[in-house]
Motif scaffolding. Structure first.
Motif, mmCIF file in Angstrom:
data_model
loop_
_atom_site.group_PDB
_atom_site.id
_atom_site.type_symbol
_atom_site.label_atom_id
_atom_site.label_comp_id
_atom_site.label_asym_id
_atom_site.label_seq_id
_atom_site.Cartn_x
_atom_site.Cartn_y
_atom_site.Cartn_z
ATOM 1 N N VAL A 73 0.818 -1.213 0.000
ATOM 2 C CA VAL A 73 0.000 0.000 0.000
ATOM 3 C C VAL A 73 0.854 1.265 0.000
ATOM 4 O O VAL A 73 0.422 2.321 -0.476
ATOM 5 N N ASN A 74 2.078 1.178 0.495
ATOM 6 C CA ASN A 74 2.953 2.339 0.476
ATOM 7 C C ASN A 74 3.283 2.762 -0.955
ATOM 8 O O ASN A 74 3.384 3.955 -1.257
ATOM 9 N N ALA A 75 3.456 1.796 -1.842
ATOM 10 C CA ALA A 75 3.759 2.106 -3.242
ATOM 11 C C ALA A 75 2.556 2.728 -3.939
ATOM 12 O O ALA A 75 2.681 3.732 -4.649
ATOM 13 N N THR A 76 1.381 2.135 -3.747
ATOM 14 C CA THR A 76 0.201 2.662 -4.430
ATOM 15 C C THR A 76 -0.191 4.031 -3.867
ATOM 16 O O THR A 76 -0.638 4.904 -4.617
ATOM 17 N N LEU A 77 -0.004 4.232 -2.558
ATOM 18 C CA LEU A 77 -0.266 5.553 -1.989
ATOM 19 C C LEU A 77 0.737 6.580 -2.502
ATOM 20 O O LEU A 77 0.379 7.738 -2.752
ATOM 21 N N GLY A 78 1.991 6.162 -2.661
ATOM 22 C CA GLY A 78 2.983 7.071 -3.216
ATOM 23 C C GLY A 78 2.601 7.532 -4.612
ATOM 24 O O GLY A 78 2.705 8.725 -4.942
ATOM 25 N N LEU A 79 2.141 6.593 -5.438
ATOM 26 C CA LEU A 79 1.708 6.947 -6.785
ATOM 27 C C LEU A 79 0.496 7.865 -6.760
ATOM 28 O O LEU A 79 0.433 8.866 -7.482
ATOM 29 N N SER A 80 -0.489 7.529 -5.921
ATOM 30 C CA SER A 80 -1.724 8.326 -5.896
ATOM 31 C C SER A 80 -1.501 9.707 -5.292
ATOM 32 O O SER A 80 -2.126 10.681 -5.726
ATOM 33 N N ILE A 81 -0.607 9.821 -4.315
ATOM 34 C CA ILE A 81 -0.307 11.136 -3.743
ATOM 35 C C ILE A 81 0.405 12.004 -4.779
ATOM 36 O O ILE A 81 0.176 13.219 -4.858
ATOM 37 N N SER A 82 1.251 11.388 -5.596
ATOM 38 C CA SER A 82 1.883 12.129 -6.694
ATOM 39 C C SER A 82 0.821 12.661 -7.658
ATOM 40 O O SER A 82 0.901 13.815 -8.113
ATOM 41 N N VAL A 83 -0.164 11.828 -7.966
ATOM 42 C CA VAL A 83 -1.263 12.271 -8.831
ATOM 43 C C VAL A 83 -2.044 13.399 -8.159
ATOM 44 O O VAL A 83 -2.462 14.361 -8.816
ATOM 45 N N PHE A 84 -2.220 13.305 -6.845
ATOM 46 C CA PHE A 84 -2.927 14.361 -6.104
ATOM 47 C C PHE A 84 -2.223 15.712 -6.259
ATOM 48 O O PHE A 84 -2.862 16.728 -6.538
ATOM 49 N N PHE A 85 -0.898 15.725 -6.093
ATOM 50 C CA PHE A 85 -0.165 16.986 -6.214
ATOM 51 C C PHE A 85 -0.158 17.486 -7.661
ATOM 52 O O PHE A 85 -0.192 18.701 -7.900
ATOM 53 N N LEU A 86 -0.140 16.561 -8.621
ATOM 54 C CA LEU A 86 -0.263 16.976 -10.016
ATOM 55 C C LEU A 86 -1.634 17.592 -10.276
ATOM 56 O O LEU A 86 -1.751 18.598 -10.993
ATOM 57 N N THR A 87 -2.673 16.997 -9.686
ATOM 58 C CA THR A 87 -4.024 17.543 -9.833
ATOM 59 C C THR A 87 -4.109 18.937 -9.240
ATOM 60 O O THR A 87 -4.703 19.852 -9.833
ATOM 61 N N LEU A 88 -3.507 19.121 -8.072
ATOM 62 C CA LEU A 88 -3.480 20.443 -7.433
ATOM 63 C C LEU A 88 -2.727 21.442 -8.297
ATOM 64 O O LEU A 88 -3.152 22.592 -8.461
ATOM 65 N N PHE A 89 -1.612 21.011 -8.885
ATOM 66 C CA PHE A 89 -0.832 21.885 -9.768
ATOM 67 C C PHE A 89 -1.648 22.297 -10.985
ATOM 68 O O PHE A 89 -1.656 23.476 -11.379
ATOM 69 N N PHE A 90 -2.336 21.327 -11.596
ATOM 70 C CA PHE A 90 -3.150 21.633 -12.770
ATOM 71 C C PHE A 90 -4.272 22.608 -12.412
ATOM 72 O O PHE A 90 -4.590 23.517 -13.191
ATOM 73 N N ALA A 91 -4.896 22.414 -11.243
ATOM 74 C CA ALA A 91 -5.985 23.289 -10.819
ATOM 75 C C ALA A 91 -5.481 24.712 -10.572
ATOM 76 O O ALA A 91 -6.111 25.692 -10.980
ATOM 77 N N LEU A 92 -4.346 24.839 -9.902
ATOM 78 C CA LEU A 92 -3.782 26.165 -9.630
ATOM 79 C C LEU A 92 -3.323 26.832 -10.919
ATOM 80 O O LEU A 92 -3.465 28.059 -11.073
ATOM 81 N N ARG A 93 -2.791 26.070 -11.841
ATOM 82 C CA ARG A 93 -2.341 26.642 -13.113
ATOM 83 C C ARG A 93 -3.507 27.175 -13.924
ATOM 84 O O ARG A 93 -3.414 28.205 -14.592
ATOM 85 N N ALA A 94 -4.658 26.472 -13.859
ATOM 86 C CA ALA A 94 -5.818 26.859 -14.653
ATOM 87 C C ALA A 94 -6.651 27.956 -13.988
ATOM 88 O O ALA A 94 -7.198 28.831 -14.667
ATOM 89 N N LYS A 95 -6.724 27.941 -12.650
ATOM 90 C CA LYS A 95 -7.648 28.840 -11.954
ATOM 91 C C LYS A 95 -6.961 29.852 -11.065
ATOM 92 O O LYS A 95 -7.591 30.849 -10.676
ATOM 93 N N GLY A 96 -5.710 29.588 -10.707
ATOM 94 C CA GLY A 96 -5.027 30.465 -9.768
ATOM 95 C C GLY A 96 -5.466 30.182 -8.340
ATOM 96 O O GLY A 96 -6.455 29.465 -8.102
ATOM 97 N N VAL A 97 -4.731 30.750 -7.391
ATOM 98 C CA VAL A 97 -5.055 30.538 -5.981
ATOM 99 C C VAL A 97 -6.435 31.082 -5.661
ATOM 100 O O VAL A 97 -7.249 30.446 -4.980
ATOM 101 N N GLY A 98 -6.730 32.279 -6.170
ATOM 102 C CA GLY A 98 -8.023 32.893 -5.895
ATOM 103 C C GLY A 98 -9.177 32.104 -6.476
ATOM 104 O O GLY A 98 -10.200 31.884 -5.805
ATOM 105 N N GLY A 99 -9.035 31.665 -7.708
ATOM 106 C CA GLY A 99 -10.108 30.910 -8.353
ATOM 107 C C GLY A 99 -10.364 29.578 -7.680
ATOM 108 O O GLY A 99 -11.521 29.183 -7.477
ATOM 109 N N LEU A 100 -9.287 28.881 -7.304
ATOM 110 C CA LEU A 100 -9.460 27.590 -6.637
ATOM 111 C C LEU A 100 -10.062 27.770 -5.246
ATOM 112 O O LEU A 100 -10.937 26.999 -4.830
ATOM 113 N N SER A 101 -9.640 28.802 -4.531
ATOM 114 C CA SER A 101 -10.203 29.070 -3.201
ATOM 115 C C SER A 101 -11.681 29.423 -3.302
ATOM 116 O O SER A 101 -12.501 28.967 -2.493
#
Length: 265
Positions: free
Chosen positions: A137-165
């Motif tokens: 589970v440590n490996a699969t969580l590592g992969l999914s957490i990486s996807v989580f941070f990529l998702t956050l990056f994509f959201a901030l890139r598209a909407k900005g901090v203000g838009g996402l908030s």
């Protein structure tokens, strides 16, 4: 190392489900699963070298067999990524290729009997070695957490901090329901990587246990060996579908999350 307790079916299975660990920090605060880390890196390097061999002499004319095979695989993943992701980022296809083929390579280790890897290592003094990284589970969580941070990056890139908030506080029920909106959005964002990791882990770990049970059955005399061979063949054929399917599902859900992160609610 192996003990007499491992001669029992329960001990045998528990032995093969135990990771080779290294404790780091005072009191073993941080425990590394060395077998998972080393095997995951090796599988990643194998697929990188394999693709490099297929592209280093790439030609626009008639391709070689390996080049053609690599091109078919990459085009398949690229097509799935393009059909699912509707944004403008050029990172999505490389992310999809990395996730799919890395997870596929790690899953494929399930087709190798555990003793074929663990027993030679025991002769070298390595007491435990869990061969399938995605059954950890440590490996699969590592992969999914990486996807989580990529998702956050994509959201901030598209909407900005203000838009996402603003979206976190006002969607889906409007500004007058800010506490509920915030709670729902936090639960949604946290549940995505957890479900992504647990789905892959559950399928791989469950399959590993069944393989070990069949392997134990094979040691119960001639009848057990025949039954173990029959069940083992059936389970292996079933996993020929499960192994790529789980890699594909993880990749597709990751792309969907990246696409949804850029959508405006």
């Amino acid at each position: 190392m192996a003990t007499d307790a491992e001669l029992t079916p329960t001990g045998y299975i528990q032995h093969h489900l135990q990771n080779l660990t290294l404790s780091v920090g005072e009191g073993g605060f941080w425990t590394l699963h060395l077998d998972t880390l080393i095997t995951a890196v090796i599988m990643g390097l194998i697929i990188v070298v394999a693709f490099w061999l297929g592209t280093r002499k790439a030609t626009a004319g008639v391709p070689g067999k390996w080049q053609a095979f690599v091109e078919i695989l990459l085009e398949f993943v690229d097509r799935q990524a393009r059909d699912t992701y509707h944004g403008s980022s050029k990172l999505v296809t490389p992310i999809a290729i990395t996730l799919f083929f890395w997870i596929l390579m790690m899953n494929l280790l399930k087709m190798v009997p555990a003793d074929f890897i663990a027993r030679p290592l025991e002769l070298l003094g390595v007491g435990y070695w869990k061969p399938v990284p995605t059954a950890d589970v440590n490996a699969t969580l590592g992969l999914s957490i990486s996807v989580f941070f990529l998702t956050l990056f994509f959201a901030l890139r598209a909407k900005g901090v203000g838009g996402l908030s603003h979206e976190f506080l006002t969607a889906p029920f409007g500004k007058w329901m800010m506490p509920f909106n915030l709670l729902i959005n936090i639960v949604e964002w946290v549940s995505k990587p957890i479900s992504l990791a647990m789905r892959l882990f559950g399928n791989m770990f469950g399959g590993e246990i069944v393989f070990l049970l069949i392997w134990v059955l094979g040691g119960a005399g001639l009848l057990g060996a025949l039954a173990g061979g029959l069940f083992g063949l059936g389970w292996m054929l079933f996993h020929i579908l499960v192994i790529p399917l789980q890699a594909f599902i993880f990749m597709m859900l990751s792309i969907v999350y990246l696409s949804l992160a850029e959508d405006t609610h």
